[in-house]
Design an enzyme around this catalytic site. Structure first.
Site, mmCIF file in Angstrom:
data_model
loop_
_atom_site.group_PDB
_atom_site.id
_atom_site.type_symbol
_atom_site.label_atom_id
_atom_site.label_comp_id
_atom_site.label_asym_id
_atom_site.label_seq_id
_atom_site.Cartn_x
_atom_site.Cartn_y
_atom_site.Cartn_z
ATOM 1 N N TYR A 62 0.846 -1.198 0.000
ATOM 2 C CA TYR A 62 0.000 0.000 0.000
ATOM 3 C C TYR A 62 0.883 1.250 0.000
ATOM 4 O O TYR A 62 0.945 2.019 0.952
ATOM 5 C CB TYR A 62 -0.917 -0.034 1.224
ATOM 6 C CG TYR A 62 -1.916 1.094 1.314
ATOM 7 C CD1 TYR A 62 -2.492 1.644 0.172
ATOM 8 C CD2 TYR A 62 -2.306 1.605 2.540
ATOM 9 C CE1 TYR A 62 -3.415 2.677 0.255
ATOM 10 C CE2 TYR A 62 -3.227 2.627 2.652
ATOM 11 C CZ TYR A 62 -3.776 3.158 1.501
ATOM 12 O OH TYR A 62 -4.688 4.185 1.602
ATOM 13 N N GLN A 115 -2.864 -5.405 10.261
ATOM 14 C CA GLN A 115 -1.611 -5.574 9.535
ATOM 15 C C GLN A 115 -0.670 -6.499 10.299
ATOM 16 O O GLN A 115 -0.001 -7.358 9.698
ATOM 17 C CB GLN A 115 -0.950 -4.219 9.302
ATOM 18 C CG GLN A 115 -1.673 -3.351 8.298
ATOM 19 C CD GLN A 115 -0.954 -2.043 8.034
ATOM 20 O OE1 GLN A 115 -0.153 -1.586 8.860
ATOM 21 N NE2 GLN A 115 -1.225 -1.436 6.886
ATOM 22 N N CYS A 146 -6.841 11.119 -5.593
ATOM 23 C CA CYS A 146 -5.387 11.127 -5.392
ATOM 24 C C CYS A 146 -4.653 10.959 -6.716
ATOM 25 O O CYS A 146 -3.625 11.612 -6.952
ATOM 26 C CB CYS A 146 -4.983 10.018 -4.428
ATOM 27 S SG CYS A 146 -5.249 10.439 -2.697
ATOM 28 N N LEU A 206 17.754 -4.771 9.560
ATOM 29 C CA LEU A 206 16.917 -3.785 8.868
ATOM 30 C C LEU A 206 15.653 -3.530 9.671
ATOM 31 O O LEU A 206 14.958 -4.468 10.069
ATOM 32 C CB LEU A 206 16.575 -4.267 7.462
ATOM 33 C CG LEU A 206 15.747 -3.308 6.582
ATOM 34 C CD1 LEU A 206 16.113 -3.479 5.109
ATOM 35 C CD2 LEU A 206 14.240 -3.508 6.750
ATOM 36 N N LEU A 207 15.349 -2.267 9.888
ATOM 37 C CA LEU A 207 14.103 -1.849 10.526
ATOM 38 C C LEU A 207 13.205 -1.205 9.488
ATOM 39 O O LEU A 207 13.626 -0.280 8.780
ATOM 40 C CB LEU A 207 14.392 -0.845 11.646
ATOM 41 C CG LEU A 207 13.161 -0.134 12.250
ATOM 42 C CD1 LEU A 207 12.283 -1.125 13.004
ATOM 43 C CD2 LEU A 207 13.593 1.022 13.167
#
Length: 405
Positions: free
Chosen positions: A140, A206, A368, A175-176
């Site tokens: 998304y 999520q 959008c 990795l963040l």
């Protein structure tokens, strides 16, 4: 009688200044055509109390009238959006922006509860809702159309690879991913690049789905999904990504947001901020009432900075920007595909959500796409490192981002 007279004056002024393939049909049988050509869009006005939305046709008023069932509209969605924007740009009253400016100047307050509630409102509609119009990978955010002819699923994978290549992820890098969505980026980083990943989100839906996807991919030892606020993280990371998240941070908190990213990076770490920005140099709302509509119905407490403010606050937060890429036209296409998917699955979506939410998302996605196409908003990827360190963390040229040595 007052609003009917206002409408009559408005129609007269309208016909003198602009021609649009638009028809307005009144509850009393009156019809107003605004072009000699056949109408592409027809607005049905069911009662007198709907008129004030039309005589003050900001994008907020028009969108609100549609969402609240105060008007009914016939026509192809792209025509509806285009004509609505032409109406708003021609008849918008700039003094109506005062409320927006007041809210942004004195408001814009964020804390953990406000941010979590805002995320819950937007993202926890249902996973099934998003599955009906996103790509199969549930990404998304803006896709990356490398050649311009990719389908959405391919373009989303290319976006993930574009980001991960830019930040030079290596095997076993920590990795963040701040705002990990349904886990698409961390799964890709672990599968293809061999990274050890932490993905954080404030969305319960999520979180649950991302964990299921990680387990299905057999990546539990390499990917951890958490419900966690970025302000509460204490570990250090080699690489940090933030994709479609900083729109929720708030303008006055950007410096602190980037300072936190700085503090979470190891000395030779690399970060990427990928987010929507305002095209207004002063970081004001999108014009003609579009920002007011989104604040009210779509992204409560969301704020878009201009890229200039992003770079300024990034430096204030202790980060040096190395590469800035505008993907505005990529997001216009992404939103256009999402809007088409939404239209094609309208009947299924209506079974999941009420009519009001259906209308909100329908006009939001198509609107959008128009806004990105018209340069009212943009999408920037900013590659950065901790400021004050050697510049040798990155290659001499941008060739490495595109597979060139």
């Amino acid at each position: 009688m007052f609003w009917e007279k206002r409408l009559e004056n408005w129609v007269t002024n309208f016909k003198k200044t602009i021609s649009l393939p638009l028809r307005i049909e009144m509850w009393n049988g009156q019809t107003h055509n605004f072009s000699n050509d056949p109408p592409l869009v027809t607005i049905h006005v069911p009662s007198l109390d709907s008129l004030h939305y039309l005589v003050r046709p900001s994008l907020d008023n028009l969108g609100t009238a549609y969402v609240e069932n105060k008007i009914h509209i016939d026509g192809k969605l792209s025509d509806v959006i285009a004509i609505g924007n032409k109406l708003a740009s021609r008849f918008y009253d700039p003094t109506s922006e005062n409320a927006s400016k007041f809210r942004r100047y004195f408001g814009g307050f964020h804390n953990r509860k406000i941010d979590k509630d805002s995320i819950h409102y937007h993202y926890d509609v249902s996973n099934e809702f998003y599955q009906l119009w996103l790509d199969p990978g549930m990404i998304y955010s803006c896709a990356y159309f490398e050649n311009g002819d990719e389908d959405l699923a391919t373009a989303q994978v290319k976006k993930l690879d574009h980001i991960l290549t830019k930040i030079r992820v290596k095997p076993d890098d920590r990795l963040l991913d701040i705002g990990c969505g349904w886990g698409g980026l961390v799964i890709r980083a672990a599968e293809k690049f061999g990274a050890k990943c932490v993905g954080i989100t404030l969305s319960e839906n999520q979180y649950e789905m991302a964990r299921e996807r990680v387990k299905a991919a057999g990546l539990e030892k390499r990917v951890e999904i958490r419900i966690q606020d970025y302000r509460d993280i204490k570990e250090k990371f080699d690489r940090i990504t933030s994709v479609g998240m900083f729109e929720h941070v708030g303008l006055r908190y950007l410096k602190n947001y980037f300072r936190i990213i700085h503090d979470l990076l190891v000395d030779d770490g690399i970060a990427m901020n990928h987010g929507i920005t305002s095209s207004d140099p002063e970081s004001n709302e999108t014009p003609f009432g579009g920002g007011d509509f989104i604040e009210k119905y779509v992204f409560p407490h969301g704020e878009l900075p201009h890229i200039g403010l992003v770079l300024k606050t990034m430096q204030q937060g202790g980060l040096e920007a190395h590469d800035v890429e505008n993907l505005r036209h990529h997001y216009a296409r992404t939103c256009g595909i999402w809007a088409d998917n939404f239209e094609n699955n309208a009947e299924s979506i209506k079974k999941m959500v009420d009519e009001k939410r259906y209308r909100i998302w329908r006009v939001y996605l198509a609107g959008c796409s128009y806004a990105f196409s018209a340069d009212r908003i943009a999408l920037y990827q900013v590659l950065c490192t901790r400021a004050g360190h050697t510049a040798q963390l990155l290659p001499w040229s941008r060739g490495y981002m595109y597979g060139k040595t």
